[in-house]
Design an enzyme around this catalytic site. Structure first.
Site, PDB file in Angstrom:
ATOM      1  N   GLN A  72      -2.770 -10.756  -2.932  1.00 35.53           N
ATOM      2  CA  GLN A  72      -1.373 -10.769  -3.249  1.00 35.53           C
ATOM      3  C   GLN A  72      -0.925  -9.158  -3.755  1.00 35.53           C
ATOM      4  O   GLN A  72       0.142  -9.155  -4.775  1.00 35.53           O
ATOM      5  CB  GLN A  72      -0.969 -12.181  -4.819  1.00 35.53           C
ATOM      6  CG  GLN A  72      -0.945 -13.327  -4.145  1.00 35.53           C
ATOM      7  CD  GLN A  72      -0.444 -12.922  -3.287  1.00 35.53           C
ATOM      8  OE1 GLN A  72       0.856 -12.912  -3.075  1.00 35.53           O
ATOM      9  NE2 GLN A  72       0.010 -14.240  -1.601  1.00 35.53           N
ATOM     10  N   SER A  73      -1.408  -8.365  -3.609  1.00 38.89           N
ATOM     11  CA  SER A  73      -1.053  -7.566  -3.706  1.00 38.89           C
ATOM     12  C   SER A  73       0.051  -6.972  -3.399  1.00 38.89           C
ATOM     13  O   SER A  73       0.441  -6.784  -2.143  1.00 38.89           O
ATOM     14  CB  SER A  73      -2.434  -6.441  -3.516  1.00 38.89           C
ATOM     15  OG  SER A  73      -2.336  -4.939  -3.824  1.00 38.89           O
ATOM     16  N   ASN A  74       0.456  -6.282  -4.644  1.00 36.96           N
ATOM     17  CA  ASN A  74       2.172  -5.733  -4.397  1.00 36.96           C
ATOM     18  C   ASN A  74       1.977  -4.344  -3.908  1.00 36.96           C
ATOM     19  O   ASN A  74       2.683  -3.496  -2.800  1.00 36.96           O
ATOM     20  CB  ASN A  74       3.055  -6.122  -5.228  1.00 36.96           C
ATOM     21  CG  ASN A  74       3.067  -6.883  -6.057  1.00 36.96           C
ATOM     22  OD1 ASN A  74       3.549  -7.478  -5.458  1.00 36.96           O
ATOM     23  ND2 ASN A  74       2.846  -7.092  -6.874  1.00 36.96           N
ATOM     24  N   CYS A  76      -0.862  -3.463  -2.099  1.00 33.88           N
ATOM     25  CA  CYS A  76      -0.963  -3.765  -0.715  1.00 33.88           C
ATOM     26  C   CYS A  76       0.054  -3.176   0.334  1.00 33.88           C
ATOM     27  O   CYS A  76       0.011  -2.948   1.934  1.00 33.88           O
ATOM     28  CB  CYS A  76      -1.805  -4.380  -0.328  1.00 33.88           C
ATOM     29  SG  CYS A  76      -3.801  -4.049  -0.544  1.00 33.88           S
TER      30      CYS A  76
END
Ligand SMILES: *Cc1c(COP(=O)(O)O)cnc(C)c1O
Length: 325
Positions: A72-74, A76
């Protein structure tokens, strides 16, 4: 001042009062800086860092970006969007194993065209070098963006953000005493620390720690400090910093990264129902809860002007529907 950037967002982001929340915390005037509205594929604080990082990649003649994070990396997701705009190939190394259905940021990263590699327990870039060698053998010119985009180049985005904030404060005839924000890989905090010095912003930084596990390269304070030291040299600052100048509030990270508790849920719902503004469960909800706790417990002086720097993260809400409905 280094100002060689690739435009990715819409700046300045708004700065405005939270009138309804302020009424609930007598003695405090609360404001918000809206980096959730940077405009890059749902926005967020990584847009500012990526403007400088992507330019550096283009200047180096690279055609491929590699970076890493949680599913859930913002960071990335915004990197994938930035690569689309800049015409670069994007490879993301994401922790865990491939889920059946992509949700939230993972879904958006996929739609944005990134090549996604699942890396099990390694969600902080441990496998970057191996992928880089492989892609280079295939002829790619790779540029690695570190975990969270947090190095000096990325931090430059937040050095400039302080200049942007200063101009808004002057225009609104406003002074801010405390700036709360979520700190996790350190680039934002390092940039704000440098920018405060460079542009004489007289406010106390109140970074709320998000990830109790920290990151490669030392404690978060040490990581921030290293970037700040590099910045002092590269920006020609006269001020010397020491490690003890780097503050970090660790009271709100106990449950671990990405673990949503009643605290984050309370903060998300309080802001949503009083102002119509959404914060996310992982970063901004946790940091907003931390700020509310400081105000509730009067841990900062009454009659303070307090700024919450909204750093984005909205897509992650959809991954936590079971906790939030
Ligand atoms: C990455 C991120 C942060 C933390 O910024 P760092 O520079 O990594 O410390 C805060 N909020 C959100 C929503 C983020 O995606």
């Amino acid at each position: 001042m280094i100002d060689n950037k690739f435009d990715l967002g819409f700046f300045p982001t708004p700065l405005h009062a939270l009138k309804n929340v302020s009424k609930k915390y007598p003695g405090y005037q609360i404001y918000m800086k809206r980096d959730d509205t940077t405009g890059l594929a749902s926005g967020g604080n990584k847009t500012r860092k990526l403007e400088y990082l992507i330019q550096e990649a283009l200047d180096a003649g690279c055609d491929t970006i590699i970076t890493a994070g949680a599913q859930q990396s913002n960071h990335c997701r915004q990197t994938a969007a930035a690569c689309s705009k800049a015409g670069l190939k994007c490879h993301l190394l994401l922790g865990g194993t491939a889920p059946k259905v992509y949700e939230g940021n993972l879904l958006l990263s996929s739609i944005l065209g990134a090549a996604i590699h699942f890396t099990g327990a390694n969600r902080k870039g441990e496998d970057i070098e191996a992928l880089k060698s492989k892609l280079q053998q295939e002829g790619a010119k790779c540029f690695v963006i570190p975990y969270g985009g947090s190095n000096f180049t990325g931090a430059l985005g937040f050095v400039h953000a302080v200049k942007e904030l200063k101009a808004q404060l002057t225009a609104q005839n406003l002074e801010i005493d405390y700036i709360f924000f979520a700190s996790s890989s350190g680039g934002m905090q390092a940039g704000l620390t440098l920018g405060k010095e460079l542009f004489s912003l007289d406010a106390t930084l109140m970074p709320i720690n998000i990830d109790k596990d920290g990151i490669q390269g030392g404690s978060l304070e040490e990581v921030v400090f290293k970037i700040v030291q590099e910045g002092v040299e590269k920006l020609g600052l006269s001020e010397a910093f020491s490690l003890s100048d780097i503050s970090l509030y660790r009271d709100y990270d106990k449950k671990g990264y990405g673990k949503v508790t009643l605290d984050e849920i309370k903060a998300i719902k309080e802001l949503a129902t009083s102002e119509g503004i959404l914060v996310d469960p992982v970063y901004t909800g946790r940091a907003f809860y931390g700020m509310l706790d400081f105000l509730n417990e009067k841990k900062i002086p009454s009659n303070s002007n307090v700024l919450f720097w909204h750093t984005g993260g909205l897509p992650a809400i959809f991954k936590y529907a079971d906790k939030l409905q």
